[in-house]
Design a protein around this motif. Structure first.
Motif, PDB file in Angstrom:
ATOM      1  N   UNK A  91      55.093   3.019  21.640  1.00  0.00           N
ATOM      2  CA  UNK A  91      56.173   4.452  20.927  1.00  0.00           C
ATOM      3  C   UNK A  91      57.615   4.793  21.635  1.00  0.00           C
ATOM      4  N   UNK A  92      57.771   3.912  22.456  1.00  0.00           N
ATOM      5  CA  UNK A  92      58.675   3.469  23.633  1.00  0.00           C
ATOM      6  C   UNK A  92      60.077   2.668  22.450  1.00  0.00           C
ATOM      7  N   UNK A  93      59.294   1.927  22.186  1.00  0.00           N
ATOM      8  CA  UNK A  93      60.334   1.001  20.513  1.00  0.00           C
ATOM      9  C   UNK A  93      60.403   2.071  19.584  1.00  0.00           C
ATOM     10  N   UNK A  94      59.839   3.432  19.422  1.00  0.00           N
ATOM     11  CA  UNK A  94      59.737   4.195  18.023  1.00  0.00           C
ATOM     12  C   UNK A  94      60.455   5.316  18.725  1.00  0.00           C
ATOM     13  N   UNK A  95      60.723   5.259  19.767  1.00  0.00           N
ATOM     14  CA  UNK A  95      61.865   6.101  20.261  1.00  0.00           C
ATOM     15  C   UNK A  95      61.580   7.684  20.287  1.00  0.00           C
ATOM     16  N   UNK A  96      60.850   7.657  21.451  1.00  0.00           N
ATOM     17  CA  UNK A  96      59.234   8.848  20.640  1.00  0.00           C
ATOM     18  C   UNK A  96      59.426   9.684  22.474  1.00  0.00           C
ATOM     19  N   UNK A  97      60.044  10.985  21.663  1.00  0.00           N
ATOM     20  CA  UNK A  97      61.517  12.327  22.265  1.00  0.00           C
ATOM     21  C   UNK A  97      60.331  11.947  24.535  1.00  0.00           C
TER      22      UNK A  97
ATOM     23  N   UNK B  23      50.913   8.677  13.931  1.00  0.00           N
ATOM     24  CA  UNK B  23      50.202   8.324  12.636  1.00  0.00           C
ATOM     25  C   UNK B  23      51.207   7.182  11.496  1.00  0.00           C
ATOM     26  N   UNK B  24      52.073   6.840  11.617  1.00  0.00           N
ATOM     27  CA  UNK B  24      53.227   5.770  11.536  1.00  0.00           C
ATOM     28  C   UNK B  24      52.473   4.697  12.274  1.00  0.00           C
ATOM     29  N   UNK B  25      52.632   5.049  13.376  1.00  0.00           N
ATOM     30  CA  UNK B  25      51.898   3.843  14.263  1.00  0.00           C
ATOM     31  C   UNK B  25      50.664   2.857  14.366  1.00  0.00           C
TER      32      UNK B  25
ATOM     33  N   UNK C 162      60.092   7.159  11.224  1.00  0.00           N
ATOM     34  CA  UNK C 162      59.781   8.224  12.123  1.00  0.00           C
ATOM     35  C   UNK C 162      60.309   8.127  13.427  1.00  0.00           C
ATOM     36  N   UNK C 163      61.179   6.064  14.038  1.00  0.00           N
ATOM     37  CA  UNK C 163      61.509   6.220  14.908  1.00  0.00           C
ATOM     38  C   UNK C 163      63.412   7.125  14.545  1.00  0.00           C
TER      39      UNK C 163
ATOM     40  N   UNK D 278      55.388   0.007   8.580  1.00  0.00           N
ATOM     41  CA  UNK D 278      56.663  -0.549   9.515  1.00  0.00           C
ATOM     42  C   UNK D 278      57.938  -0.422   8.827  1.00  0.00           C
ATOM     43  N   UNK D 279      57.661   0.301   8.483  1.00  0.00           N
ATOM     44  CA  UNK D 279      58.961   0.789   7.426  1.00  0.00           C
ATOM     45  C   UNK D 279      59.233   2.782   7.551  1.00  0.00           C
ATOM     46  N   UNK D 280      57.512   2.638   7.645  1.00  0.00           N
ATOM     47  CA  UNK D 280      57.463   4.300   7.818  1.00  0.00           C
ATOM     48  C   UNK D 280      57.938   4.262   9.237  1.00  0.00           C
TER      49      UNK D 280
END
Length: 457
Positions: free
Chosen positions: A123-129, A60-62, A263-264, A257-259
Motif C-alpha cells: 500500500x505504501x508503494x501505491x502511495x495510499x493516502x 481492489x486493484x491491489x 490507482x497510485x 499492475x497497470x491498474x
C-alpha cells in the motif's frame, strides 16, 4: 461417458439460447460476488465515513494484482475439464477435478501468506493516502486470511461451469451473500468494528460458499466426483491447466499492475477523489460481470466444441457471444451512467465524492462494451487452445499502452479525465488486434480440418 448431474451438452441445439441460459446464472453469480465487496463499501461509506470508504475501495486493484494469477489458472481448469467432457474423456475430467482443487488450496495458502505480510508495504508503494493507509492495511490483512476459501470456490465453480452447470454455484453464492450482508451490518453497526468488521464478514461468507460448492463436487457421481482423500496433482492435467491458465493469469496480473499504477496516480489527488473513484469502480464491476458472463460462455462453449471436434459451431459461438456482450455492455453501461448520481449516493452522502465518481463513470461506463468485446475475442482464442497470443496482445495493446500513457500524456495534462480515457482507447486497440489473430487461427484450424478430411477420404 457416465452422466453427471446438472451437466450440459454445449455442442448441439440452438446455440444462442444455450449461451443465454448458461450466461444468466453465471452473471447472477458474479453479481453476488460483487455484492460482497459492494456491501463492504456501502456499509463503511454510510456508517463509518469517507476515510473508511477510501480504505476499503482502494484495495481492489491491489487484491486483483495478487490473486489474478490463480484466477487465470481456474480458467485453465475450466478449459481442460470442458475439453475432456466434450471429448467424452472420463479419466481426463476426473484428473482435472482432483488437480484443480489441490491447486486452489495451495494457491490460496500462498496468497494468504503473501497478502498478510506484504500488505502495508504494498500500500505504501501505491502511495495510499496517509489518512487511510492504516485502515486499508487492516482490511487487506483480514481479507487475505480468507484467500484459501476464495480460491477454492473459484476453482470449484469453474469446474462445474465446464460441464454446463452455472445454476448451483449461483445458489451457493446467494446463501453466502445473505450471510455477508447480515454480518456486515452486525459487525459494523452493532459491534462498531469498522473496516475489520466488513473484512471479517466477507471471509466468513466466502467460506460458506466454498464449502457448499465443494460438497456439490463430493456428491457428484462419475468423472466429476471429488475425492478429498486422494487430492493431488496429476501431471498431464496440471501441465494442461498451466499451459492455458498461466498466460491468462499473467495477462490479468499485468492488467492489474497497470491498474495499480493508475490507482497510485488517482491516490495523488487525495482521499475524496479516491473515495469517488472507489465507489464508481465498484458500480462498474457490476457492468463488467454482466459482460464477462458471455466471455466465460465463449471459452466454455468453444472448449467443449473443440473437444468434440465440432469446429462448425465455433463461428456461431463467437458471433452469438459478441452480440450478447455488446448489447449487455451498452445497456448496462449507459444505464449506470445515467443513473450514476442516484447510485453513487448509496455509497456516500458527500457531494464531492459523488462528483468525483461521476467524472469517472462518464468516460468508463459509456465505453465499457469495448472491454466486453475485447474479453470475448480473447476467450474464443483460449477456448481454441491459444492462450499465449491473447496474453501478448493484451500486454502490449492495453497494459503497455496505459503505462506509456501515464508516463507521457498524463504528465502533460494532469487530470483524472486524462487517466480514465486511457481505458477505452486501450480496449478498442486490443480488441482489433484480437480479432485479427482470431481470424488467422480460424483459417489455420479450417485448413487443418480440410487436410484431415482429405486424408480420411
Amino acid at each position: 461417458m457416465a452422466q453427471m448431474s446438472q451437466a450440459g451438452d454445449l455442442t448441439s441445439g440452438p446455440m444462442l439460447k444455450k449461451i443465454i441460459l448458461f450466461s444468466l446464472p453465471l452473471a447472477a453469480s458474479s453479481f453476488l460476488q460483487l455484492l460482497f465487496n459492494a456491501a463492504d463499501v456501502v456499509v463503511v461509506g454510510r456508517f463509518v465515513g469517507s476515510a473508511a470508504l477510501a480504505a476499503v475501495g482502494s484495495n481492489g486493484a491491489l487484491i486483483n494484482l495478487l490473486v489474478n494469477l490463480f484466477v487465470g489458472l481456474a480458467l485453465g481448469a475450466n478449459v481442460v475439464a470442458a475439453r475432456c467432457y466434450g471429448a467424452k474423456d472420463d479419466q481426463g475430467v476426473h484428473e482435472a477435478v482432483q488437480t484443480a482443487v489441490t491447486l486452489s488450496l495451495v494457491g490460496g495458502v500462498l496468497m494468504a501468506f503473501v497478502g498478510f505480510f506484504a500488505a502495508h508495504g504494498l500500500l505504501e508503494l501505491m502511495s495510499s493516502p496517509e489518512d487511510v493507509i492504516d485502515l486499508a492495511t487492516l482490511y487487506l490483512k483480514i481479507y487475505f486470511i480468507g484467500m484459501p476459501m476464495t480460491m477454492l470456490y473459484n476453482f470449484n465453480a469453474s469446474l462445474l461451469r465446464a460441464v454446463g452447470d452455472t445454476r448451483r454455484p449461483l445458489v451457493c453464492l446467494a446463501v453466502a451473500g445473505v450471510i455477508n450482508v447480515v454480518l456486515n451490518l452486525l459487525f459494523v453497526i452493532v459491534f462498531q468494528m469498522s473496516v475489520a468488521g466488513v473484512a471479517l464478514a466477507t471471509i466468513l461468507s466466502q467460506t460458506v460458499s466454498a464449502i457448499m460448492v465443494t460438497v456439490l463436487l463430493v456428491k457428484e457421481e462419475g468423472a466429476m466426483h471429488l475425492d478429498l482423500r486422494h487430492l493431488g496433482f496429476h501431471k498431464k492435467a496440471l501441465l494442461q491447466i498451466i499451459q492455458i491458465g498461466l498466460p491468462a493469469g499473467l495477462q490479468s496480473t499485468v492488467f492489474s499492475l497497470s491498474n495499480v499504477v493508475i490507482q497510485s496516480a488517482i491516490n495523488s489527488f487525495g482521499s475524496t477523489v479516491v473515495a469517488g473513484n472507489s465507489a464508481a469502480s465498484n458500480l462498474e464491476g457490476f457492468i463488467y460481470t454482466g459482460m464477462n458472463a458471455f466471455a466465460q460462455a465463449a471459452v466454455t462453449f468453444t472448449s467443449q466444441n473443440v473437444g468434440a471436434r465440432r469446429y462448425d459451431n465455433l463461428d456461431r459461438v463467437m458471433r452469438n457471444c459478441l452480440l450478447c456482450v455488446t448489447v449487455a455492455g451498452l445497456f448496462l453501461g449507459c444505464g449506470a451512467y445515467f443513473g450514476g448520481e442516484v447510485l453513487l449516493h448509496f455509497y456516500s452522502t458527500d457531494e464531492a465524492v459523488v462528483a468525483a465518481g461521476l467524472s469517472r463513470m462518464q468516460i468508463i461506463c459509456t465505453a465499457y462494451f469495448l472491454c466486453g468485446i475485447m474479453d470475448t475475442l480473447a476467450s474464443c482464442l483460449r477456448g481454441r487452445g491459444y492462450s499465449v497470443i491473447p496474453m501478448i496482445v493484451s500486454l502490449v495493446g492495453s497494459c503497455l499502452l496505459r503505462l506509456v500513457w501515464i508516463a507521457t500524456i498524463f504528465r502533460m495534462f494532469r487530470s483524472t479525465g486524462t487517466l480514465y480515457i486511457s481505458y477505452p482507447i486501450s480496449w478498442a486497440l486490443t480488441a482489433g488486434v484480437h480479432l485479427i489473430c482470431l481470424l488467422v487461427v480460424r483459417k489455420k484450424m479450417n485448413d487443418q480440418l480440410k487436410e484431415e478430411a482429405h486424408l480420411a477420404a
